[in-house]
Motif scaffolding. Structure first.
Motif, short mmCIF file in Angstrom:
data_model
loop_
_atom_site.label_atom_id
_atom_site.label_comp_id
_atom_site.label_asym_id
_atom_site.label_seq_id
_atom_site.Cartn_x
_atom_site.Cartn_y
_atom_site.Cartn_z
N UNK B 311 20.19 53.77 116.60
CA UNK B 311 21.18 54.24 115.97
C UNK B 311 21.13 55.57 115.79
N UNK B 312 22.00 56.45 116.68
CA UNK B 312 22.37 57.45 116.34
C UNK B 312 22.77 57.83 115.02
N UNK B 313 23.71 57.36 114.28
CA UNK B 313 24.32 58.08 113.15
C UNK B 313 22.90 57.61 112.12
N UNK B 314 22.00 57.56 112.46
CA UNK B 314 21.03 57.27 111.00
C UNK B 314 20.84 57.91 110.68
N UNK B 315 20.08 59.38 110.85
CA UNK B 315 20.04 60.41 110.34
C UNK B 315 21.17 61.17 109.03
N UNK B 316 22.52 60.70 109.77
CA UNK B 316 23.86 61.59 109.24
C UNK B 316 23.32 60.39 107.53
N UNK B 317 23.22 58.93 108.02
CA UNK B 317 23.16 57.96 106.56
C UNK B 317 22.83 58.90 105.14
N UNK B 318 23.16 58.83 104.11
CA UNK B 318 23.40 59.50 102.64
C UNK B 318 21.86 59.81 102.06
N UNK B 319 21.92 58.32 102.77
CA UNK B 319 19.97 58.31 102.16
C UNK B 319 18.89 58.06 102.99
N UNK B 338 8.12 32.23 117.88
CA UNK B 338 7.41 31.60 119.19
C UNK B 338 8.44 31.13 119.70
N UNK B 339 9.21 29.52 119.23
CA UNK B 339 9.73 28.27 119.74
C UNK B 339 10.96 28.60 120.79
N UNK B 340 11.82 29.68 120.34
CA UNK B 340 13.00 30.25 120.52
C UNK B 340 12.98 30.62 121.66
N UNK B 341 14.11 30.18 122.45
CA UNK B 341 14.52 30.24 123.68
C UNK B 341 14.92 32.14 123.64
N UNK B 342 14.52 32.63 125.20
CA UNK B 342 15.11 33.94 125.74
C UNK B 342 16.64 34.34 124.82
N UNK B 343 17.95 32.81 125.47
CA UNK B 343 18.98 33.30 124.68
C UNK B 343 19.75 33.15 123.53
N UNK B 344 17.91 32.57 122.71
CA UNK B 344 18.69 33.03 120.74
C UNK B 344 17.78 33.95 121.01
N UNK B 345 16.53 33.97 120.68
CA UNK B 345 16.19 35.84 120.75
C UNK B 345 16.84 36.49 120.70
N UNK B 346 17.34 36.40 122.01
CA UNK B 346 19.24 37.47 122.25
C UNK B 346 19.93 37.53 121.23
N UNK B 347 20.70 36.06 121.10
CA UNK B 347 21.33 36.37 119.98
C UNK B 347 21.74 37.06 118.79
N UNK B 348 19.95 36.53 118.12
CA UNK B 348 18.99 37.09 117.21
C UNK B 348 18.67 38.79 116.97
N UNK B 349 19.25 38.76 118.09
CA UNK B 349 18.77 40.74 118.12
C UNK B 349 20.51 41.22 118.58
N UNK B 350 20.69 40.64 118.66
CA UNK B 350 22.63 41.29 119.05
C UNK B 350 22.95 41.01 117.45
N UNK B 351 22.44 40.15 116.57
CA UNK B 351 23.20 40.45 115.30
C UNK B 351 22.21 40.75 114.51
N UNK B 352 20.49 41.09 114.85
CA UNK B 352 19.83 41.82 113.54
C UNK B 352 19.88 43.03 114.85
N UNK B 353 21.01 43.83 114.78
CA UNK B 353 21.14 45.36 115.41
C UNK B 353 20.92 46.23 114.48
N UNK B 354 20.56 47.42 114.93
CA UNK B 354 21.15 48.20 113.57
C UNK B 354 22.49 49.18 114.15
N UNK B 356 25.58 49.99 113.30
CA UNK B 356 27.35 48.65 113.26
C UNK B 356 28.02 48.99 114.62
N UNK B 357 27.56 50.46 115.04
CA UNK B 357 29.06 49.60 116.09
C UNK B 357 28.28 48.88 116.76
N UNK B 358 27.26 48.53 117.87
CA UNK B 358 27.18 47.61 118.54
C UNK B 358 26.36 46.83 118.22
N UNK B 359 26.42 46.48 117.18
CA UNK B 359 25.93 44.98 116.57
C UNK B 359 27.38 43.73 117.89
#
Lengths: 288, 418
Positions: B311-319, B338-354, B356-359
């Motif tokens: 998250x390159x912009x993290x340090x520039x955020x106000x708080x 533990x029971x989610x497939x690799x693809x499922x984990x990947x989708x979750x990781x893509x949604x919960x990405x720090x 916002x540009x890469x989410x």
């Protein structure tokens, strides 16, 4: 996925044929001129408030729609214009302060009243210059105008069924001009843009879809500047935009009638009818 | 007078319309029903001196989908009265107002009536209610709750939004249902949610309050995004800056808002979608934090603290300066799911990405391999139905044995026999 076009409301045939104001026996030309003046007030207020053109244009279209469901005898154009501008500023995410808007309208209405007054006192050869008197801090003017503002906003919403979606024509104009290869001529672009803005003082945006109004602005521009476009049957440029000639010509008529020279008496008469009270008095005077 | 004649002529003309090259696709229904041209004719006749003869439009090309015929535009119509509806029961009360279940007296349809609180409005009609009504009208979609109309009461302070009545909200359903949704069901729900969010975003609307209690579900396996009370338009030319950070229910709030970003966009809705995905899997909310700081540390714990790389912009955020980052550690998704497939984990990781540009965007997420791997999404019709709390239905207790005989009654029965 394709973005479906927004289906904004347009006046129906019966609403067009017999407007509520016409049913109250207000002559068509007075209705048209009052609508135009109401829109002009919105425009002036927008400039004084430094408001964005999108909010001003939206307000003018809402006012035109409103008077297809309500009569000028029930609602003054000034009040509705003020409510429409307040509402459209919220819709376009650039809200104005109530007090600023009220101050600006107070100034504009005082100026109109001054013009009417100095025209009627014909004995004066050089009418007094207009001087704005700010409303008194403890007076009722502010609260009266505020009440009118809140009621107008609510009435616009209610009488338009809360469907206040407006599609503005500017993006479409740019596309059409590009397609017709007219963008290289600056004066053509700005003239067409000007016609679109002037059309905001006519009811056409409440009567016709955006492509029709935009094509009318282009037609007027090309005729004025002597630019020729394919216009003989089988090859009519407006057919590209799914526009009917009859509609196109009718919109041009509305716009051109806006430029008709009005006599000072006509102008003053309209300025004296901005509130429903004045209009009712005027109507009674005509009957007797 | 001419309307009859002209509609006949247009009916003729519709048979030999020629297709314009500007058409992408034409609604067949749209071509089949010729637009009654009476209206334009009449308008044109007011300028009879300039209008050409009425017989000039024999052949009309089929219309582009971007220029719908004028008959498709609704007429200007005033709000109906709330008395067109008969109140049945109240569903819930929130800060914005009360929701009732009601019946349309004309059609008998069951609807939800949302009464707006307007009594203490100092600044006219509240902008939030305007945004909600506009967003609902603009975002009509199978998975967005349908707005039917807005009706008014006797005074100007009574305004009701009429919406389709939907039996459940996902939150209540998740807490009441005995076992979590199956993977195949979760896929169906997520696809519906993503297609609704993608639709809103393509119409330039941010929802800004996606959470399970705002997702309604009917008994036919369809979810509907509801409560656009915090929604607003975004992007050019509508004000990009000046957006409040007071949006999204805490548990579903994206890290950039938590850290005080001045501008944000569609990515904040996608973070909420990620939280909802996790909640469907876990059968309970992912981040049940009591306050912002606790939420941030929970996010850091699950995702690992943000780095310059993630998250390159993290340090520039106000708080950002007010927060001390914990020592770096990898994410904990595998342990948590533990029971989610690799693809499922990947989708979750893509949604919960720090960042916002890469989410992942809604459009991209719809194409994610998770939805095409086995098990396939379940057809909505195959979902089981549940008793609706909102309609006042009670859930039958799973093992309710008949009650024991009441003593007094039994005694009386005996005496009666005697």
């Amino acid at each position: 996925m394709s973005a479906r076009p927004t289906l904004y409301p347009l006046a129906s045939l019966s609403q067009f044929h017999s407007t509520p104001s016409a049913q109250d026996s207000i002559p068509r030309h007075v209705e048209d001129d009052l609508r135009a003046y109401g829109c002009k007030l919105i425009h002036q207020a927008g400039i004084l408030l430094n408001q964005k053109q999108v909010a001003v244009a939206t307000a003018q279209i809402l006012l035109q729609r409103f008077f297809y469901v309500s009569s000028l005898k029930q609602f003054g154009v000034a009040d509705i214009g003020m409510g429409a501008l307040y509402l459209s500023s919220k819709l376009e995410e650039c809200p104005v302060r109530m007090r600023d808007l009220i101050n600006v309208y107070d100034l504009l209405l005082q100026r109109a009243a001054h013009t009417v007054a100095s025209a009627s006192s014909s004995s004066l050869h050089h009418p007094a210059e207009f001087k704005y008197t700010p409303m008194s801090y403890f007076g009722n003017t502010f609260y009266d105008l505020k009440e009118a503002l809140v009621v107008s906003e609510m009435q616009i919403l209610k009488r338009l069924g809360f469907d206040v979606q407006v599609v503005l024509p500017y993006g479409t104009l740019v596309n059409y001009m590009r397609l017709l290869g007219l963008t290289s001529r600056n004066e053509a672009v700005s003239m067409a843009w000007g016609y679109l803005n002037d059309a905001l003082q006519t009811p056409v945006y409440a009567l016709y879809a955006v492509p029709t109004v935009v094509s009318a602005a282009i037609l007027l521009t090309t005729r004025r500047l002597g630019i020729s476009l394919p216009s003989s049957p089988e090859n009519c440029w407006w057919e590209l935009f799914d526009v009917e000639w009859e509609d196109l010509w009718s919109v041009c008529g509305y716009i051109m009638r806006l430029y008709r020279e009005r006599t000072t008496a006509e102008q003053v008469e309209i300025m004296g009818l901005l509130s429903k009270k004045d209009l009712r008095q005027w109507l009674e005077g005509r009957i007797t | 007078m001419t309307s009859a004649a002209s509609s006949v002529s247009s009916a003729d003309s519709s048979t030999h319309r020629k297709r314009s090259k500007w058409d992408c696709e034409t609604d067949p229904a749209l071509v089949a029903s010729p637009q009654p041209p009476s209206k334009r004719r009449h308008i044109a006749m007011h300028h009879a001196d300039v209008s050409p003869s009425l017989s000039t439009s024999p052949k009309r090309p089929a219309q582009s989908i971007f220029v719908p015929p004028r008959t498709r535009h609704p007429p200007l119509a005033s709000s109906r009265s709330v008395y067109s509806y008969e109140k049945l029961n109240s569903i819930e009360e929130g800060s914005y107002g009360i929701v009732f279940r009601a019946r349309d007296k004309q059609t008998g349809d069951i609807v939800a009536l949302k009464k707006l609180k307007l009594d203490e409005e100092k600044y006219g009609f509240p902008i939030t209610a305007l945004r909600e009504i506009n967003a609902l009208m603009l975002c009509r979609h199978d998975n967005v709750v349908g707005i039917r109309e807005v009706v008014v009461g006797e005074t100007l302070t009574q305004v009701f939004i009429v919406m389709d009545f939907i039996e459940h909200d996902l939150k209540t359903l998740l807490t009441l249902m005995p076992s979590p949704f199956l993977q195949s069901e979760i896929k169906t729900l997520m696809l519906q949610l993503l297609s609704a969010v993608s639709h809103c975003h393509s119409n330039w609307i941010l929802h800004r309050d996606l959470k399970t209690s705002n997702l309604l579900m009917n008994n036919r396996g369809t979810i509907k995004v509801a409560d656009f009370g915090l929604a607003r338009r975004y992007g050019d030319p509508v004000g990009v800056g000046g957006m409040t950070q007071l949006v999204v229910t805490l548990w579903y709030r994206a890290p950039e808002i938590l850290l005080g970003a001045k501008t944000y966009s569609t990515a904040i809705d996608m973070w909420s979608v990620g939280c909802i995905f996790a909640e469907l899997l876990l059968k309970e909310p992912l981040f049940q934090a009591k306050a912002e700081i606790e939420l941030i540390s929970m996010i850091f714990k699950l995702l690992g603290p943000p780095t310059n790389d993630s998250w390159p912009e993290y340090s520039s955020l106000p708080l950002a300066k007010t927060i001390t980052l914990p020592s770096p550690q990898p994410h904990q998704f595998r342990q948590k799911f533990p029971f989610l497939t690799i693809a499922g984990i990947d989708l979750l990781l893509s949604l919960l990405t720090y960042d916002p540009e890469r989410r992942i965007t809604a459009e991209e997420a719809l194409q994610h391999p998770y939805f095409s791997e086995a098990p396939a999404p379940k057809h909505p019709d195959m979902f089981s139905s549940f008793p609706s709390a909102a309609a006042g239905e009670r859930r039958r207790k799973p093992f309710s044995s008949p009650p024991a005989p009441a003593r007094g009654g039994g005694h009386k029965l005996l005496t009666d026999l005697e």
